[in-house]
Design a protein around this motif. Structure first.
Motif, short mmCIF file in Angstrom:
data_model
loop_
_atom_site.label_atom_id
_atom_site.label_comp_id
_atom_site.label_asym_id
_atom_site.label_seq_id
_atom_site.Cartn_x
_atom_site.Cartn_y
_atom_site.Cartn_z
N ARG A 46 0.83 -1.21 0.00
CA ARG A 46 0.00 0.00 0.00
C ARG A 46 0.87 1.26 0.00
O ARG A 46 0.56 2.22 -0.69
CB ARG A 46 -0.94 0.01 1.20
N ARG A 47 1.94 1.23 0.76
CA ARG A 47 2.82 2.39 0.81
C ARG A 47 3.46 2.64 -0.56
O ARG A 47 3.46 3.76 -1.07
CB ARG A 47 3.92 2.20 1.86
N ILE A 48 3.97 1.58 -1.17
CA ILE A 48 4.63 1.69 -2.47
C ILE A 48 3.64 2.17 -3.53
O ILE A 48 3.93 3.09 -4.31
CB ILE A 48 5.26 0.34 -2.88
N ILE A 49 2.49 1.55 -3.59
CA ILE A 49 1.49 1.92 -4.60
C ILE A 49 0.98 3.34 -4.35
O ILE A 49 0.73 4.09 -5.30
CB ILE A 49 0.33 0.91 -4.64
N GLY A 50 0.86 3.73 -3.10
CA GLY A 50 0.48 5.10 -2.79
C GLY A 50 1.47 6.10 -3.37
O GLY A 50 1.08 7.14 -3.92
N GLU A 51 2.76 5.78 -3.27
CA GLU A 51 3.80 6.65 -3.85
C GLU A 51 3.70 6.69 -5.37
O GLU A 51 3.85 7.75 -5.98
CB GLU A 51 5.18 6.18 -3.42
N VAL A 52 3.46 5.54 -5.99
CA VAL A 52 3.32 5.49 -7.44
C VAL A 52 2.14 6.35 -7.88
O VAL A 52 2.25 7.18 -8.79
CB VAL A 52 3.14 4.04 -7.93
N CYS A 53 1.01 6.18 -7.23
CA CYS A 53 -0.21 6.88 -7.63
C CYS A 53 -0.15 8.37 -7.31
O CYS A 53 -0.93 9.15 -7.88
CB CYS A 53 -1.43 6.25 -6.97
N ALA A 54 0.75 8.79 -6.46
CA ALA A 54 0.91 10.22 -6.16
C ALA A 54 1.63 10.95 -7.29
O ALA A 54 1.59 12.18 -7.36
CB ALA A 54 1.67 10.40 -4.85
N GLN A 55 2.26 10.20 -8.18
CA GLN A 55 2.94 10.81 -9.32
C GLN A 55 1.90 11.36 -10.30
O GLN A 55 0.73 10.97 -10.28
CB GLN A 55 3.83 9.79 -10.03
N ASN A 56 2.33 12.26 -11.17
CA ASN A 56 1.41 12.89 -12.13
C ASN A 56 0.89 11.93 -13.19
O ASN A 56 -0.24 12.06 -13.64
CB ASN A 56 2.08 14.07 -12.82
N SER A 57 1.72 10.98 -13.60
CA SER A 57 1.28 10.06 -14.66
C SER A 57 1.93 8.70 -14.44
O SER A 57 3.04 8.61 -13.93
CB SER A 57 1.63 10.62 -16.03
N TRP A 58 1.21 7.68 -14.86
CA TRP A 58 1.69 6.31 -14.73
C TRP A 58 0.77 5.39 -15.50
O TRP A 58 -0.39 5.72 -15.78
CB TRP A 58 1.77 5.86 -13.28
N ILE A 59 1.30 4.24 -15.84
CA ILE A 59 0.51 3.15 -16.41
C ILE A 59 0.82 1.92 -15.56
O ILE A 59 1.97 1.51 -15.46
CB ILE A 59 0.87 2.89 -17.88
N LEU A 60 -0.20 1.38 -14.94
CA LEU A 60 -0.05 0.18 -14.12
C LEU A 60 -0.54 -1.03 -14.93
O LEU A 60 -1.53 -0.93 -15.66
CB LEU A 60 -0.88 0.27 -12.85
N ASP A 61 0.11 -2.15 -14.72
CA ASP A 61 -0.29 -3.36 -15.44
C ASP A 61 -1.23 -4.24 -14.62
O ASP A 61 -1.51 -5.36 -15.00
CB ASP A 61 0.93 -4.15 -15.91
N HIS A 62 -1.74 -3.71 -13.53
CA HIS A 62 -2.69 -4.49 -12.72
C HIS A 62 -3.10 -3.69 -11.51
O HIS A 62 -2.50 -2.65 -11.22
CB HIS A 62 -2.04 -5.80 -12.28
N GLY A 63 -4.07 -4.19 -10.80
CA GLY A 63 -4.47 -3.60 -9.53
C GLY A 63 -4.89 -4.71 -8.58
O GLY A 63 -5.84 -5.43 -8.87
N TYR A 64 -4.16 -4.88 -7.51
CA TYR A 64 -4.51 -5.90 -6.52
C TYR A 64 -5.59 -5.35 -5.60
O TYR A 64 -5.57 -4.17 -5.24
CB TYR A 64 -3.29 -6.28 -5.67
N GLY A 65 -6.49 -6.21 -5.19
CA GLY A 65 -7.62 -5.79 -4.37
C GLY A 65 -7.24 -5.10 -3.08
O GLY A 65 -7.94 -4.21 -2.61
N SER A 66 -6.09 -5.45 -2.50
CA SER A 66 -5.72 -4.89 -1.20
C SER A 66 -5.30 -3.43 -1.27
O SER A 66 -5.20 -2.78 -0.24
CB SER A 66 -4.60 -5.73 -0.56
N TRP A 67 -5.08 -2.90 -2.45
CA TRP A 67 -4.74 -1.48 -2.59
C TRP A 67 -5.39 -0.83 -3.80
O TRP A 67 -5.05 0.27 -4.21
CB TRP A 67 -3.23 -1.25 -2.61
#
Length: 173
Positions: A46-67
């Motif tokens: 959750r901490r790592i993904i929170g940091e990723v999503c705080a960036q202006n732009s990104w492309i994620l290849d998935h989303g796990y239910g826990s975050w």
């Protein structure tokens, strides 16, 4: 975010989108699995993904239910790979067996092993466990007029046509 059932081709499509758009592509498995197939703890994920999503732009290849809530707060477009089971399972089996035979390194140097392909925690069994829930989630997102835009594709050819239309001059491989 590219979202779909296990084996649908999320990582491949996300990497191609990152390449053609020049947006940062994030391979989720690299952030959620340590060497030896040791999972990163849920709080750390959750901490790592929170940091990723705080960036202006990104492309994620998935989303796990826990975050997934962290992603859904910021995502602008969800590309849903809503393929039939036979297609995604066939891709998954070919990829898993092929990677086990070639010992091709995956996330953080992890490799598939033939003796683990049907183990209780195998990715193939995970496909059966998670398929219906992921499809249901995709379809709920697509039906929600208040959520982010969702492009739902039921065949790879649809994705290819859409991708070609996004890039002037077509997709370059």
């Amino acid at each position: 975010m590219v979202y779909g059932v296990t084996g649908s081709g999320k990582s491949t499509l996300a990497a191609e989108l990152a390449r053609v758009t020049e947006l940062p592509g994030i391979a989720i498995d690299d952030l959620t699995w340590q060497p030896g197939w040791v999972p990163v703890g849920k709080d750390e994920q959750r901490r790592i993904i929170g940091e990723v999503c705080a960036q202006n732009s990104w492309i994620l290849d998935h989303g796990y239910g826990s975050w997934l809530d962290l992603v859904n707060e910021r995502v602008e477009l969800i590309i849903g790979l809503d393929y039939p089971r036979w297609l995604s399972l066939g891709r998954l089996i070919r990829r898993t067996v092929g990677n086990a035979l070639t010992k091709k390194p995956m996330c953080n140097g992890n490799v598939e092993r033939l003796d683990r392909i049907l183990a209780k925690d195998s990715i193939i069994r995970w496909h059966f466990h998670s398929f219906a829930k992921k499809r249901r989630r995709l379809r709920q997102w697509a039906a929600d007029p208040d959520g982010p835009q969702v492009l739902l594709f039921s065949r790879p050819a649809q994705v290819e046509r859409w991708l070609r239309a996004q890039v002037p001059g077509g997709v370059r491989s």
